[in-house]
Motif scaffolding. Sequence first.
Motif, PDB file in Angstrom:
ATOM      1  N   ILE A 127      47.040 -34.389  91.871  1.00  0.00           N
ATOM      2  CA  ILE A 127      45.967 -33.402  92.392  1.00  0.00           C
ATOM      3  C   ILE A 127      45.155 -32.794  91.311  1.00  0.00           C
ATOM      4  CG2 ILE A 127      47.286 -31.389  92.496  1.00  0.00           C
ATOM      5  CD1 ILE A 127      46.286 -30.686  95.062  1.00  0.00           C
ATOM      6  N   ASP A 128      45.803 -32.749  90.113  1.00  0.00           N
ATOM      7  CA  ASP A 128      45.038 -32.054  88.850  1.00  0.00           C
ATOM      8  C   ASP A 128      43.973 -32.968  88.319  1.00  0.00           C
ATOM      9  OD1 ASP A 128      45.361 -31.679  85.656  1.00  0.00           O
ATOM     10  OD2 ASP A 128      45.070 -29.712  86.921  1.00  0.00           O
ATOM     11  N   PRO A 129      42.968 -32.628  88.043  1.00  0.00           N
ATOM     12  CA  PRO A 129      41.663 -33.590  87.625  1.00  0.00           C
ATOM     13  C   PRO A 129      41.992 -33.937  86.078  1.00  0.00           C
ATOM     14  CG  PRO A 129      40.775 -31.245  87.770  1.00  0.00           C
ATOM     15  CD  PRO A 129      42.062 -31.611  88.433  1.00  0.00           C
ATOM     16  N   ALA A 130      42.509 -32.882  85.223  1.00  0.00           N
ATOM     17  CA  ALA A 130      42.824 -33.324  84.074  1.00  0.00           C
ATOM     18  C   ALA A 130      44.019 -34.385  83.690  1.00  0.00           C
ATOM     19  CB  ALA A 130      43.306 -32.115  83.179  1.00  0.00           C
ATOM     20  N   ALA A 131      45.021 -34.151  84.942  1.00  0.00           N
ATOM     21  CA  ALA A 131      46.097 -35.359  84.643  1.00  0.00           C
ATOM     22  C   ALA A 131      45.145 -36.697  85.050  1.00  0.00           C
ATOM     23  CB  ALA A 131      46.952 -34.913  85.910  1.00  0.00           C
ATOM     24  N   VAL A 132      44.548 -36.583  85.992  1.00  0.00           N
ATOM     25  CA  VAL A 132      43.909 -37.854  86.511  1.00  0.00           C
ATOM     26  C   VAL A 132      43.072 -38.685  85.388  1.00  0.00           C
ATOM     27  CG1 VAL A 132      42.181 -38.937  88.063  1.00  0.00           C
ATOM     28  CG2 VAL A 132      43.978 -37.396  89.031  1.00  0.00           C
ATOM     29  N   ARG A 133      42.369 -37.949  84.530  1.00  0.00           N
ATOM     30  CA  ARG A 133      41.616 -38.332  83.634  1.00  0.00           C
ATOM     31  C   ARG A 133      42.584 -39.273  82.510  1.00  0.00           C
ATOM     32  NH1 ARG A 133      38.803 -33.502  83.788  1.00  0.00           N
ATOM     33  NH2 ARG A 133      39.841 -32.772  82.061  1.00  0.00           N
ATOM     34  N   TYR A 134      43.782 -38.351  82.309  1.00  0.00           N
ATOM     35  CA  TYR A 134      44.701 -38.954  81.309  1.00  0.00           C
ATOM     36  C   TYR A 134      45.422 -40.221  81.771  1.00  0.00           C
ATOM     37  CZ  TYR A 134      44.199 -35.594  77.464  1.00  0.00           C
ATOM     38  OH  TYR A 134      43.881 -35.018  76.309  1.00  0.00           O
ATOM     39  N   ALA A 135      45.666 -40.041  83.313  1.00  0.00           N
ATOM     40  CA  ALA A 135      46.470 -41.296  83.892  1.00  0.00           C
ATOM     41  C   ALA A 135      45.573 -42.383  83.990  1.00  0.00           C
ATOM     42  CB  ALA A 135      46.801 -40.832  85.483  1.00  0.00           C
ATOM     43  N   ARG A 136      44.266 -42.245  84.161  1.00  0.00           N
ATOM     44  CA  ARG A 136      43.406 -43.400  84.229  1.00  0.00           C
ATOM     45  C   ARG A 136      43.502 -44.188  82.973  1.00  0.00           C
ATOM     46  NH1 ARG A 136      38.985 -40.665  88.101  1.00  0.00           N
ATOM     47  NH2 ARG A 136      39.786 -41.491  89.938  1.00  0.00           N
ATOM     48  N   ARG A 137      43.587 -43.440  81.687  1.00  0.00           N
ATOM     49  CA  ARG A 137      43.567 -43.733  80.347  1.00  0.00           C
ATOM     50  C   ARG A 137      44.959 -44.475  79.903  1.00  0.00           C
ATOM     51  NH1 ARG A 137      42.991 -39.819  75.193  1.00  0.00           N
ATOM     52  NH2 ARG A 137      43.548 -41.088  73.637  1.00  0.00           N
ATOM     53  N   ASN A 138      45.866 -43.852  80.511  1.00  0.00           N
ATOM     54  CA  ASN A 138      47.271 -44.553  80.320  1.00  0.00           C
ATOM     55  C   ASN A 138      47.577 -45.699  80.971  1.00  0.00           C
ATOM     56  OD1 ASN A 138      48.158 -42.883  78.212  1.00  0.00           O
ATOM     57  ND2 ASN A 138      48.404 -40.994  79.713  1.00  0.00           N
ATOM     58  N   LEU A 139      47.012 -45.850  82.441  1.00  0.00           N
ATOM     59  CA  LEU A 139      47.430 -47.144  83.191  1.00  0.00           C
ATOM     60  C   LEU A 139      46.562 -48.131  83.013  1.00  0.00           C
ATOM     61  CD1 LEU A 139      48.861 -44.891  86.174  1.00  0.00           C
ATOM     62  CD2 LEU A 139      49.813 -45.925  84.247  1.00  0.00           C
ATOM     63  N   ALA A 140      45.079 -48.047  82.381  1.00  0.00           N
ATOM     64  CA  ALA A 140      44.221 -48.975  82.380  1.00  0.00           C
ATOM     65  C   ALA A 140      44.657 -50.286  82.140  1.00  0.00           C
ATOM     66  CB  ALA A 140      42.960 -48.549  81.450  1.00  0.00           C
ATOM     67  N   ALA A 141      45.570 -50.421  81.099  1.00  0.00           N
ATOM     68  CA  ALA A 141      46.247 -51.552  80.562  1.00  0.00           C
ATOM     69  C   ALA A 141      46.843 -52.384  81.673  1.00  0.00           C
ATOM     70  CB  ALA A 141      46.815 -51.568  79.119  1.00  0.00           C
ATOM     71  N   ALA A 142      47.545 -51.579  82.409  1.00  0.00           N
ATOM     72  CA  ALA A 142      48.330 -52.152  83.530  1.00  0.00           C
ATOM     73  C   ALA A 142      47.539 -52.544  84.465  1.00  0.00           C
ATOM     74  CB  ALA A 142      49.527 -51.141  83.601  1.00  0.00           C
ATOM     75  N   GLY A 143      46.424 -52.172  84.645  1.00  0.00           N
ATOM     76  CA  GLY A 143      45.663 -52.360  86.065  1.00  0.00           C
ATOM     77  C   GLY A 143      45.972 -51.221  86.922  1.00  0.00           C
ATOM     78  N   GLY A 144      46.357 -50.151  86.534  1.00  0.00           N
ATOM     79  CA  GLY A 144      46.921 -49.137  87.746  1.00  0.00           C
ATOM     80  C   GLY A 144      45.485 -48.390  88.110  1.00  0.00           C
ATOM     81  N   ARG A 145      45.534 -48.170  89.652  1.00  0.00           N
ATOM     82  CA  ARG A 145      44.314 -47.442  90.027  1.00  0.00           C
ATOM     83  C   ARG A 145      44.898 -46.055  90.397  1.00  0.00           C
ATOM     84  NH1 ARG A 145      42.799 -50.489  95.220  1.00  0.00           N
ATOM     85  NH2 ARG A 145      41.076 -48.997  95.143  1.00  0.00           N
ATOM     86  N   VAL A 146      44.413 -45.221  89.989  1.00  0.00           N
ATOM     87  CA  VAL A 146      44.607 -43.819  89.910  1.00  0.00           C
ATOM     88  C   VAL A 146      43.516 -43.059  90.962  1.00  0.00           C
ATOM     89  CG1 VAL A 146      45.009 -41.723  88.320  1.00  0.00           C
ATOM     90  CG2 VAL A 146      45.331 -44.184  87.474  1.00  0.00           C
ATOM     91  N   PHE A 147      44.128 -41.961  91.735  1.00  0.00           N
ATOM     92  CA  PHE A 147      43.350 -41.411  92.865  1.00  0.00           C
ATOM     93  C   PHE A 147      43.616 -39.840  92.532  1.00  0.00           C
ATOM     94  CE2 PHE A 147      44.356 -45.655  94.176  1.00  0.00           C
ATOM     95  CZ  PHE A 147      43.269 -45.807  94.806  1.00  0.00           C
ATOM     96  N   ARG A 148      42.688 -38.995  92.872  1.00  0.00           N
ATOM     97  CA  ARG A 148      42.793 -37.602  92.770  1.00  0.00           C
ATOM     98  C   ARG A 148      42.897 -37.108  94.173  1.00  0.00           C
ATOM     99  NH1 ARG A 148      38.409 -32.863  91.164  1.00  0.00           N
ATOM    100  NH2 ARG A 148      39.848 -31.263  91.719  1.00  0.00           N
ATOM    101  N   GLY A 149      43.867 -36.368  94.148  1.00  0.00           N
ATOM    102  CA  GLY A 149      44.043 -35.710  95.832  1.00  0.00           C
ATOM    103  C   GLY A 149      45.642 -35.074  95.966  1.00  0.00           C
TER     104      GLY A 149
END
Length: 267
Positions: A127-149
């Motif tokens: 739900i936290d926008p700052a967390a989502v920004r970091y998660a997208r960065r950390n999961l990019a190499a694994a092809g992870g899709r990150v959503f905010r909500g």
Amino acid sequence: MTVPPSSLTESAIVIRLRAAGCVFAEDEARLLMDTAPSPAELAAMVQRRVDGLPLEHVLGWADFCGLRIAVGPGVFVPRRRTEFLVRQAAALARPGAVAVDLCCGSGALGAALAAAVPGVELYAADIDPAAVRYARRNLAAAGGRVFRGDLFDPLPVALGGRVDVLVANVPYVPTDEVGLLPAEARVHEPLAALDGGSDGLDVMRRVTREAARWLAPGGHLLVETSERQARRAVEVFTGSGLTARSAESDEFYATVVIGARPGGARG
């Protein structure tokens, strides 16, 4: 007191860190020196640490399951004890499994799970926008899709009934005990990542109530909790139609509750 960069030898940094209450001052001094790109930045980093900022926020990364997970101010720092949850999840996941990292924070759990299990189809949400920004960065190499909500709300509807492994590092500190946490956590990390409500299980209840409709038959939900909360947490799982058990680790000083949706063998 600000110290000139030219005087910041390793021993001088150790002395300053010890005076600030850093238990592992020698290790922290080496990490700061190895990370800082210049003497001036080293001085600034040492000052931020002395001022009470978590070491991981000062460095810009946290060591988790052997990975460097990017973190920063206002983002929950993954704890070493949570590596036990990842180990339990990885043992249940088959190659190519569909995995969801809920309340993902920096995405540390998802990144570690993807590193441990080949070909994971990974989704994450926070739900936290700052967390989502970091998660997208950390999961990019694994092809992870990150959503905010909020919890499951932002996940693709098509995931319903398909999730093999759902990890949820929900907050589980009772509200009345948040004030007892170290200042590094209660001052510099988001309250929503710490406060689990009156008995610490409020967010876990919300996750568990909805988990069955997202899990595949035989799919698993794993959450971290405390040893004293484990029995009640297992009852919450079973009350939501999941089979449940708890697992404990003396090495990590960690407790994980593991639930499964009946109806098949997965992992």
